[in-house]
Design an enzyme around this catalytic site. Sequence first.
Site, PDB file in Angstrom:
ATOM      1  CG  ASN A   8      -1.709   1.211   1.440  1.00  0.00           C
ATOM      2  OD1 ASN A   8      -1.793   2.056   0.551  1.00  0.00           O
ATOM      3  ND2 ASN A   8      -2.333   1.331   2.603  1.00  0.00           N
ATOM      4  CE  LYS A  10      -0.271   3.308   4.771  1.00  0.00           C
ATOM      5  NZ  LYS A  10      -0.286   3.437   6.204  1.00  0.00           N
ATOM      6  CG  HIS A  96      -6.025   1.825   5.337  1.00  0.00           C
ATOM      7  ND1 HIS A  96      -5.623   2.791   6.228  1.00  0.00           N
ATOM      8  CD2 HIS A  96      -4.973   0.983   5.193  1.00  0.00           C
ATOM      9  CE1 HIS A  96      -4.369   2.544   6.591  1.00  0.00           C
ATOM     10  NE2 HIS A  96      -3.949   1.449   5.982  1.00  0.00           N
ATOM     11  CD  GLU A  98      -3.179   5.502   6.883  1.00  0.00           C
ATOM     12  OE1 GLU A  98      -3.114   5.509   5.653  1.00  0.00           O
ATOM     13  OE2 GLU A  98      -2.280   5.029   7.617  1.00  0.00           O
ATOM     14  CD  GLU A 166      -3.533  -2.610   7.560  1.00  0.00           C
ATOM     15  OE1 GLU A 166      -2.449  -2.866   7.036  1.00  0.00           O
ATOM     16  OE2 GLU A 166      -4.138  -1.542   7.387  1.00  0.00           O
ATOM     17  N   GLY A 172       2.299   2.212  10.986  1.00  0.00           N
ATOM     18  CA  GLY A 172       3.279   3.292  10.909  1.00  0.00           C
ATOM     19  C   GLY A 172       3.964   3.618  12.227  1.00  0.00           C
ATOM     20  CB  SER A 210       5.007  -1.654  12.236  1.00  0.00           C
ATOM     21  OG  SER A 210       4.612  -0.334  12.524  1.00  0.00           O
TER      22      SER A 210
HETATM   23  P1  PGA Z   1       2.703   0.405   7.674  1.00  0.00           P
HETATM   24  O1  PGA Z   1       1.228   0.594   7.075  1.00  0.00           O
HETATM   25  O2  PGA Z   1       3.245  -0.884   7.101  1.00  0.00           O
HETATM   26  O3  PGA Z   1       3.470   1.611   7.194  1.00  0.00           O
HETATM   27  O4  PGA Z   1       2.561   0.338   9.155  1.00  0.00           O
HETATM   28  C1  PGA Z   1       0.376  -0.491   6.907  1.00  0.00           C
HETATM   29  C2  PGA Z   1      -0.935  -0.031   6.351  1.00  0.00           C
HETATM   30  O5  PGA Z   1      -1.382   1.076   6.670  1.00  0.00           O
HETATM   31  O6  PGA Z   1      -1.571  -0.774   5.578  1.00  0.00           O
END
Ligand code: PGA
Length: 249
Positions: A8, A10, A96, A98, A166, A172, A210
């Site tokens: 992803n 982003k 997601h 976010e 997740e 992150g 992460s």
């Molecule tokens: P990350 O994000 O690997 O940077 O923690 C995962 C995600 O948001 O799908």
Amino acid sequence: MQQYIIGNWKMNGTKAEAQKLAAGFLNRIQKADRPLPHIVLCPSYPYLLPVIEILKDSPIEVGGQDAHFERSGAFTGDVSLSQLADVGCKYVIVGHSERRRHHQESSGIIRKKIEAAIKIGLRPILCIGESVEERKAGKALHVVSNQLISDLPNSFTPHDLLIAYEPLWAIGSGHVPTSEEVEEVMGLMKHELSARISGSALVPTLYGGSVNAQNAPDLLALPHVDGLLVGGVSLKLDEFWEVINASER
Ligand code: PGA
């Protein structure tokens, strides 16, 4: 099950960087001397086509990071699921954290997206997970179970979709749940799915949050983990390639 490694990207990068990354993965794939997992890259909208163009004859597939459930209409700034399919996407990330947080996406909307995606043959990757407060309050299992109930459509088949666990506090942050914590939640997910559809073992369940080259082998070896959804590290060619190679297949 052949594992899934999904990147992803982003809201990151430039067109040139997206093309370079896609070409880099293509090059590695062509030289790979072992069976590979399913690999899916999810660039931001403007870079979907250039990336799809580079990967068109390769086993790497491409997905959108979100989409509107309506086919078309007066939704300025939105992109529809059918538009994603039209340019060659095979997957779409839905729900997601976010999107839930910054765009106030409700379970009702997420469910509509999943239903619409399945209808047109795009495979949704549903993201679910608890917040740090919910985990501290001992409610992680309850939250995930409720999300499964409210986000999933009433009827679907095992090949229609993927589900990614997740935890919000892992995304992150550099913090990854213990193997026991991952297995506890993902075991529950598998159990809840088995109560709803036949052949539920074939619904790929992924872990995300992460993930990096160091923790990927242990995560991918867990019995209930069928793959990984990777954010930050999927933008790093060498490290993401290590994650891909940590897959059992
Ligand atoms: P990350 O994000 O690997 O940077 O923690 C995962 C995600 O948001 O799908």
